[in-house]
Design a protein around this motif. Sequence first.
Motif, PDB file in Angstrom:
ATOM      1  N   UNK A  83      -3.897  37.968 -32.561  1.00  0.00           N
ATOM      2  CA  UNK A  83      -4.033  37.754 -33.998  1.00  0.00           C
ATOM      3  C   UNK A  83      -4.905  38.827 -34.645  1.00  0.00           C
ATOM      4  N   UNK A  84      -5.498  39.710 -33.885  1.00  0.00           N
ATOM      5  CA  UNK A  84      -6.280  40.790 -34.450  1.00  0.00           C
ATOM      6  C   UNK A  84      -7.768  40.517 -34.504  1.00  0.00           C
ATOM      7  N   UNK A  85      -8.208  39.362 -34.050  1.00  0.00           N
ATOM      8  CA  UNK A  85      -9.638  39.058 -34.008  1.00  0.00           C
ATOM      9  C   UNK A  85     -10.284  39.838 -32.877  1.00  0.00           C
ATOM     10  N   UNK A  86     -11.595  40.029 -32.931  1.00  0.00           N
ATOM     11  CA  UNK A  86     -12.273  40.766 -31.877  1.00  0.00           C
ATOM     12  C   UNK A  86     -13.481  40.025 -31.295  1.00  0.00           C
ATOM     13  N   UNK A  87     -14.271  39.312 -32.111  1.00  0.00           N
ATOM     14  CA  UNK A  87     -15.507  38.707 -31.629  1.00  0.00           C
ATOM     15  C   UNK A  87     -15.250  37.465 -30.780  1.00  0.00           C
ATOM     16  N   UNK A  88     -14.562  36.463 -31.330  1.00  0.00           N
ATOM     17  CA  UNK A  88     -14.347  35.215 -30.598  1.00  0.00           C
ATOM     18  C   UNK A  88     -13.517  35.399 -29.340  1.00  0.00           C
ATOM     19  N   UNK A  89     -12.448  36.208 -29.359  1.00  0.00           N
ATOM     20  CA  UNK A  89     -11.706  36.411 -28.102  1.00  0.00           C
ATOM     21  C   UNK A  89     -12.567  37.043 -27.013  1.00  0.00           C
ATOM     22  N   UNK A  90     -13.504  37.903 -27.406  1.00  0.00           N
ATOM     23  CA  UNK A  90     -14.396  38.508 -26.415  1.00  0.00           C
ATOM     24  C   UNK A  90     -15.300  37.449 -25.798  1.00  0.00           C
ATOM     25  N   UNK A  91     -15.813  36.542 -26.631  1.00  0.00           N
ATOM     26  CA  UNK A  91     -16.659  35.462 -26.133  1.00  0.00           C
ATOM     27  C   UNK A  91     -15.856  34.561 -25.194  1.00  0.00           C
ATOM     28  N   UNK A  92     -14.628  34.218 -25.599  1.00  0.00           N
ATOM     29  CA  UNK A  92     -13.802  33.357 -24.747  1.00  0.00           C
ATOM     30  C   UNK A  92     -13.394  34.068 -23.458  1.00  0.00           C
ATOM     31  N   UNK A  93     -13.207  35.385 -23.516  1.00  0.00           N
ATOM     32  CA  UNK A  93     -12.893  36.138 -22.298  1.00  0.00           C
ATOM     33  C   UNK A  93     -14.064  36.099 -21.323  1.00  0.00           C
ATOM     34  N   UNK A  94     -15.270  36.210 -21.849  1.00  0.00           N
ATOM     35  CA  UNK A  94     -16.456  36.122 -20.990  1.00  0.00           C
ATOM     36  C   UNK A  94     -16.571  34.726 -20.382  1.00  0.00           C
ATOM     37  N   UNK A  95     -16.296  33.697 -21.193  1.00  0.00           N
ATOM     38  CA  UNK A  95     -16.343  32.335 -20.670  1.00  0.00           C
ATOM     39  C   UNK A  95     -15.254  32.097 -19.625  1.00  0.00           C
ATOM     40  N   UNK A  96     -14.086  32.716 -19.806  1.00  0.00           N
ATOM     41  CA  UNK A  96     -13.033  32.557 -18.806  1.00  0.00           C
ATOM     42  C   UNK A  96     -13.425  33.237 -17.499  1.00  0.00           C
ATOM     43  N   UNK A  97     -14.131  34.356 -17.589  1.00  0.00           N
ATOM     44  CA  UNK A  97     -14.625  34.997 -16.371  1.00  0.00           C
ATOM     45  C   UNK A  97     -15.672  34.128 -15.672  1.00  0.00           C
TER      46      UNK A  97
END
Length: 107
Positions: free
Chosen positions: A38-52
């Motif tokens: 969707x073009x977002x950058x901040x929240x997907x990065x946070x969720x990517x860290x949580x998925x890791x």
Amino acid sequence: MDVLNTYGGVVDYSVGSIVYGSFVFLVFAGISVIGWRMGERLWPTIFAILSLLGALLIVLSVLKPDYIPITHEVTLRPGGVIDARKYDIIEQRGAIFVIEEREVSAE
């Protein structure tokens, strides 16, 4: 000493941790992929860290398994004794003793 039942001596990989870690990983990874699309950058990065972190939980639960000690349910013959150097008495139910093998110590 008559052995009635023996159980344990296996490794428990903590299935609950694996399932929980897999769920956390899949949910947060899915949310981060949708956010990036969707073009977002901040929240997907946070969720990517949580998925890791969820994936790390899976790895840690597999790398550090719990050892379940060998346990026996036994009855004693008249005049019989339990070797206190080899076994710990966990429970007694009437004439049935539940004993657990001790850890081998280096002497």
